[in-house]
Design a protein around this motif. Structure first.
Motif, mmCIF file in Angstrom:
data_model
loop_
_atom_site.group_PDB
_atom_site.id
_atom_site.type_symbol
_atom_site.label_atom_id
_atom_site.label_comp_id
_atom_site.label_asym_id
_atom_site.label_seq_id
_atom_site.Cartn_x
_atom_site.Cartn_y
_atom_site.Cartn_z
ATOM 1 N N UNK A 187 -11.838 -13.679 0.249
ATOM 2 C CA UNK A 187 -10.511 -13.083 0.385
ATOM 3 C C UNK A 187 -9.506 -14.135 0.852
ATOM 4 N N UNK A 188 -9.935 -15.014 1.714
ATOM 5 C CA UNK A 188 -9.055 -16.071 2.230
ATOM 6 C C UNK A 188 -8.524 -16.935 1.092
ATOM 7 N N UNK B 70 -15.594 -1.106 3.972
ATOM 8 C CA UNK B 70 -14.398 -0.315 4.313
ATOM 9 C C UNK B 70 -13.826 -0.665 5.688
ATOM 10 N N UNK B 71 -14.694 -0.919 6.674
ATOM 11 C CA UNK B 71 -14.219 -1.309 8.011
ATOM 12 C C UNK B 71 -13.518 -2.659 7.967
ATOM 13 N N UNK C 282 -9.671 -3.087 9.069
ATOM 14 C CA UNK C 282 -9.384 -3.973 10.194
ATOM 15 C C UNK C 282 -8.403 -5.081 9.812
ATOM 16 N N UNK C 283 -8.547 -5.618 8.588
ATOM 17 C CA UNK C 283 -7.719 -6.756 8.176
ATOM 18 C C UNK C 283 -6.525 -6.362 7.304
ATOM 19 N N UNK C 284 -6.407 -5.083 6.980
ATOM 20 C CA UNK C 284 -5.241 -4.615 6.252
ATOM 21 C C UNK C 284 -5.308 -4.749 4.742
ATOM 22 N N UNK D 135 1.233 -10.511 2.524
ATOM 23 C CA UNK D 135 1.769 -10.886 3.843
ATOM 24 C C UNK D 135 3.211 -10.420 3.989
ATOM 25 N N UNK D 136 3.528 -9.932 5.163
ATOM 26 C CA UNK D 136 4.891 -9.433 5.410
ATOM 27 C C UNK D 136 5.840 -10.593 5.699
#
Length: 84
Positions: A31-32, A54-55, A59-61, A83-84
């Protein structure tokens, strides 16, 4: 077949044959490397991924678009958060 089977994925993580915590550790690294908003398909055989993935997403959005089970194989479609 569901609608997610037809989605174009940006990357595939095959964690078949690996047991906890390896699939989630590999998922974290994969994912990174994925671009924001990218779609990752995960293939796993460890039943604990039904709880762990799923957790991880919560947890990481990241967005867990779908999860399926097929003859002892677990499939997940994860959209990386933007990313916001």
């Amino acid at each position: 077949m569901s609608r997610t089977d037809d989605l174009p994925v940006d990357a595939v993580l095959d964690a078949s044959g690996l047991n906890c915590p390896e699939p989630v550790m590999m998922l974290h690294n994969k994912v990174r490397d994925l671009a924001a908003g990218g779609l990752l398909k995960v293939i796993a055989t460890d039943p604990s991924t039904r709880r762990d993935i799923p957790k991880f997403c919560l947890f990481l959005g990241h967005e867990l678009l779908d999860q399926q089970e097929e003859a002892g194989t677990y499939l997940y479609w994860i959209r990386k958060k933007i990313e916001a």
